[in-house]
Design a protein around this motif. Sequence first.
Motif, PDB file in Angstrom:
ATOM      1  N   SER A   1       2.028   0.838   3.829  1.00 44.92           N
ATOM      2  CA  SER A   1       1.098   0.480   4.911  1.00 44.92           C
ATOM      3  C   SER A   1      -0.238   1.193   4.733  1.00 44.92           C
ATOM      4  O   SER A   1      -1.302   0.618   4.994  1.00 44.92           O
TER       5      SER A   1
ATOM      6  N   ASP B   1       1.872  -7.014   6.788  1.00 41.40           N
ATOM      7  CA  ASP B   1       2.705  -5.817   6.722  1.00 41.40           C
ATOM      8  C   ASP B   1       4.102  -6.152   7.244  1.00 41.40           C
ATOM      9  O   ASP B   1       4.306  -6.254   8.447  1.00 41.40           O
ATOM     10  N   GLU B   2       5.038  -6.338   6.359  1.00 35.57           N
ATOM     11  CA  GLU B   2       6.407  -6.711   6.684  1.00 35.57           C
ATOM     12  C   GLU B   2       6.470  -7.885   7.669  1.00 35.57           C
ATOM     13  O   GLU B   2       7.032  -7.759   8.750  1.00 35.57           O
TER      14      GLU B   2
HETATM   15 MG   LIG Z   1       4.742   0.528   6.732  1.00 38.90          MG
END
Ligand SMILES: [Mg+2]
Lengths: 235, 381
Positions: free
Chosen positions: A55, A176-177
């Motif tokens: 991240s 992000d994911e």
């Molecule tokens: Mg992360």
Amino acid sequence: MSQPQSNGSPLVRIDGVEKYFQRGAEKIHVLAELNLTVAPGEFLALMGPSGSGKSTLLNLIGGLDRPTKGTVTVAGERIDQLSDRQLADWRARHIGFVFQLYNLIPVLNAERNVELPLLLTHLTGAQRAKHVAAALALVGLSHRAKHFPRTMSGGEQQRVGIARGIVTDPTLLLCDEPTGDLDRKAGDEILDLLGALNREQGKTIVMVTHDPHASARASRTVHLFKGQITSEAVK
Amino acid sequence: MKFAHLIWGNLARKKLRTTLTLLSILVAFVLYGILCAVKQALIGGVALAGADRLIVRHKVSIIQLLPESYQARMEKIPGVAAAVHQTWFGGIYQDPKNFFMQSPVVPEEFMRMFPEFLLPPEQMKAWLATRTGAVVGRNTADRFQFKIGDKIPIQSPIWGQKTWEFDLVGIYDGAKKGTDTTAMFFRYDFFNESRAERGKGLVGWYAIRVKDPAQAAEVAQRVDAEFENSPAETRTEPEGAFVQGFANQMGNIALIVASILAAVFFTILLVTGSTMSQAVRERLGELGVLKAIGFTNGQLLGFVLAESCLLALLGGGLGLGLAWLFAARGDPTGGMLPLFHLSTGDLVTGVAIALGLGLLTGIFPALTAMRLHVADALRRM
Ligand SMILES: [Mg+2]
Ligand SMILES: Nc1ncnc2c1ncn2[C@@H]1O[C@H](COP(=O)(O)OP(=O)(O)OP(=O)(O)O)[C@@H](O)[C@H]1O
């Protein structure tokens, strides 16, 4: 490290980047001597264990944070040197974000959420409505335009999130994911959508994920471990 | 304004909390409006007082009487243009709670002294032609539905228990919005003849018009010097001070009103402040998302301030509106507070207070929102 260069210069170039956070007297080293390039039109997956700095790296590419050392160049611009104010304007023009928890604004309905990035442009209300409708159609949610996030499933909320991410036609889509909170079926739909955006619209995508199933959709996968790139695989 | 639904949506997020906060702001501003109207009623007369008029009363107290003969002596004093007298009649119309002031006067000179009382010329003529004639102000006439031609019986405990009967020959209006039109005036010659022997030739107080308002203080000294060492010494004051003196008997009203309001607004400041800081604290993640999208620090500062100002102006506006409606119905006590009204100045001040409240309660949460580091905020989601 060698990178596959498609046509000419990369869209993102990370050069000798170091990042640490100061927590009291303690320095937490998150990224060390990191080099990475992303070519235009690529669909890059960033993998790695929790805490490996995925991240953090994505935030640097998206201009949400600045490196402690090194340079970040996106579309020819050194964004590590921009001020907060300049970064905000730069993000509005170049970056679409998609988050793990969708992060829709609960008090706004789907189309108002998708419209948010357009409020920062000079488009008129009618023009904004046209773009919003197109983005919602692209993610297959035209019929839920007036619905509020809490009335939608996770997969639908994430599709609204993607519509919000692409509505301004940004240079880069950063995820992000994006499937981290979804079941396999909904997750697959999201991955299909991202894949289609990459193939059909030529969108450059950088996606953080834990899921090998997800990274299999990407054109290239980079593995991070303790803030360093340990391996990469090109499909 | 393309950001309107974002701001509005945030206000509507916690409906109960927003409603309760709005209600407390509303109540505070209703209270503000009514207290301002009461204050206006009590001390508003000071501002309306004639700058060129002095009031002469007995040095000991307003209740003590002065000789009628003082009038001629006053008019000879340099700087005095005219002098007229009034007397507290203290009569009761039907019931003691129907209070309004009555006073015997000499019609022509009295109306010249107080040009703020407007009496149509033909009614003035009728008054001069009718010994038992009386005139009342619009306020009292409306209150008791008096019409010209009515016979008005007034009991006077001071001037003999008997019932005095007056013929209503005129109704006067006020020249200004705040002019007191509650009093009834009747003829001094009729009064003087009809009252008990011991009071004859005595009057309550005098009003003097000075030739030059700048000389008012000197003229007042001359008047008091004229009657020094006589059985009825005088005390002369500008009319404003005289009215203020009445008001001061009820304490320093402005100060009391200000302290009540300060306490109320301090409470409201805490209530609204806590609402706003809660509102921002519970959506730090969303603020982070907005920043990630590209909203600037300044824009987020503006959004939070707009939200707090909207809240305060909405509550304040509704409160002032209600207070204004209440005040527009006139004196709620039925005669005790004839000048009861919400002035434009107090309304404007109220709106300014509401705006100040919005800015003050919004600024700290707004700064929090502005200083939020975007990457940290996103971690909080
Ligand atoms: Mg992360
Ligand atoms: N603002 C910060 N202050 C202090 N430490 C931080 C900060 N941001 C990140 N870190 C630390 O940096 C390290 C990497 O964080 P990062 O969020 O990049 O990991 P990640 O690879 O995304 O992990 P996950 O898969 O759990 O999301 C972690 O140890 C984290 O605690």
